[in-house]
Enzyme design. Structure first.
Site, short mmCIF file in Angstrom:
data_model
loop_
_atom_site.label_atom_id
_atom_site.label_comp_id
_atom_site.label_asym_id
_atom_site.label_seq_id
_atom_site.Cartn_x
_atom_site.Cartn_y
_atom_site.Cartn_z
N GLU A 68 0.79 -1.23 0.00
CA GLU A 68 0.00 0.00 0.00
C GLU A 68 0.83 1.28 0.00
O GLU A 68 0.29 2.37 0.15
CB GLU A 68 -0.97 0.00 1.19
CG GLU A 68 -2.22 -0.82 0.96
CD GLU A 68 -1.94 -2.31 0.91
OE1 GLU A 68 -2.66 -3.02 0.18
OE2 GLU A 68 -1.02 -2.78 1.57
N HIS A 87 1.93 -6.84 7.60
CA HIS A 87 1.23 -6.12 6.53
C HIS A 87 0.67 -4.83 7.11
O HIS A 87 0.74 -4.60 8.32
CB HIS A 87 0.11 -7.01 5.96
CG HIS A 87 -0.48 -6.50 4.69
ND1 HIS A 87 -1.84 -6.32 4.51
CD2 HIS A 87 0.12 -6.13 3.53
CE1 HIS A 87 -2.05 -5.86 3.28
NE2 HIS A 87 -0.90 -5.74 2.67
N HIS A 122 6.36 -18.22 15.29
CA HIS A 122 5.62 -18.90 14.23
C HIS A 122 4.16 -18.46 14.15
O HIS A 122 3.43 -18.45 15.14
CB HIS A 122 5.63 -20.41 14.44
CG HIS A 122 6.99 -20.97 14.75
ND1 HIS A 122 7.97 -21.10 13.81
CD2 HIS A 122 7.53 -21.40 15.91
CE1 HIS A 122 9.06 -21.61 14.37
NE2 HIS A 122 8.82 -21.80 15.64
N HIS A 127 -0.53 -6.55 11.90
CA HIS A 127 -1.18 -5.83 10.81
C HIS A 127 -1.34 -4.37 11.20
O HIS A 127 -2.00 -4.04 12.17
CB HIS A 127 -2.55 -6.44 10.50
CG HIS A 127 -3.05 -6.06 9.13
ND1 HIS A 127 -3.44 -4.77 8.83
CD2 HIS A 127 -3.19 -6.77 7.99
CE1 HIS A 127 -3.82 -4.71 7.56
NE2 HIS A 127 -3.66 -5.91 7.03
#
Length: 225
Positions: A68, A87, A122, A127
């Protein structure tokens, strides 16, 4: 695959690439900037506007995507284990800046920000907008989104942290749902004799050692842009 980044060892890693120029993002064509001492496994994905600091280790199947346009920053000595997702939200709407989609650190705005020596284990997900302070341990399958996590915290597996700010040195139990500021404020402080603290240190040291003995063809290190 177009827009691949050149590597020091002249080999290619199809998982590391720029945003495509015709993508519907505000800053197309952004490429990862990866320090030469970082180690990205060939089965990991690092795409777009991403910074990886010195001695960062990215394990197989991890995904770090800066599609983005806003920078996803990973500091020095960060350990990113298998299947981690990092992200961020789109920071622009019709080319209008949306500050709420970003996290501010030292006067700069980021899609997501990971400070030095953070340990992402893991399958955890970070986000943006989100930031994680230095020396924090994030347990397996935890989710952090729209949140600020302080330094020296321990987050046990399968915790969910959303829409809150967690202070330095806090302990988040396994499976905890921290979705209100009141819940975040009531979190206990870390007991530094806790076995998770010693575990995170020992595993981090092991990861650092393993990174130094990877075969050269597995290092897939980038030039500093």
């Amino acid at each position: 695959m177009k827009n691949l980044i050149p590597f020091q060892n002249t080999q290619t890693n199809n998982g590391i690439n720029a945003n495509v120029n015709d993508a519907s993002v505000y800053s197309p064509g952004k490429s990862p900037v990866i320090q030469s001492t970082a180690s990205v496994h060939p089965l990991a994905v690092v795409t777009g506007n991403v910074h990886l600091g010195k001695r960062v280790t990215v394990a197989p199947a991890a995904s770090i995507r800066g599609y983005e346009g806003q920078l996803v920053w990973v500091g020095n000595d960060v350990k990113i284990q298998d299947c981690v997702v990092l992200h961020a939200l789109d920071a622009y709407h019709h080319q209008e800046f949306v500050e709420e989609a970003l996290v501010e650190v030292a006067g700069e705005f980021y899609g997501a920000y990971i400070e030095d020596r953070v340990f992402l284990t893991h399958q955890c997900q970070v986000h943006g907008p989100a930031s994680i302070g230095a020396d924090t341990y994030v347990g397996m399958q935890s989710l952090i989104s729209k949140a600020i996590v302080g330094k020296n915290c321990i987050i046990e597996p399968k915790a969910l942290i959303m829409g809150v700010e967690i202070g330095d040195g806090r302990y988040v139990p396994a499976g905890a749902l921290i979705t209100t500021q009141a819940a975040a404020n009531q979190l206990p402080f870390v007991n530094y004799s806790d076995h998770f603290k010693s575990l995170s240190r020992s595993v981090a040291e092991a990861d650092t050692e393993s990174a130094t003995v990877y075969p050269e063809e597995m290092q897939q290190r980038l030039r500093i842009a």
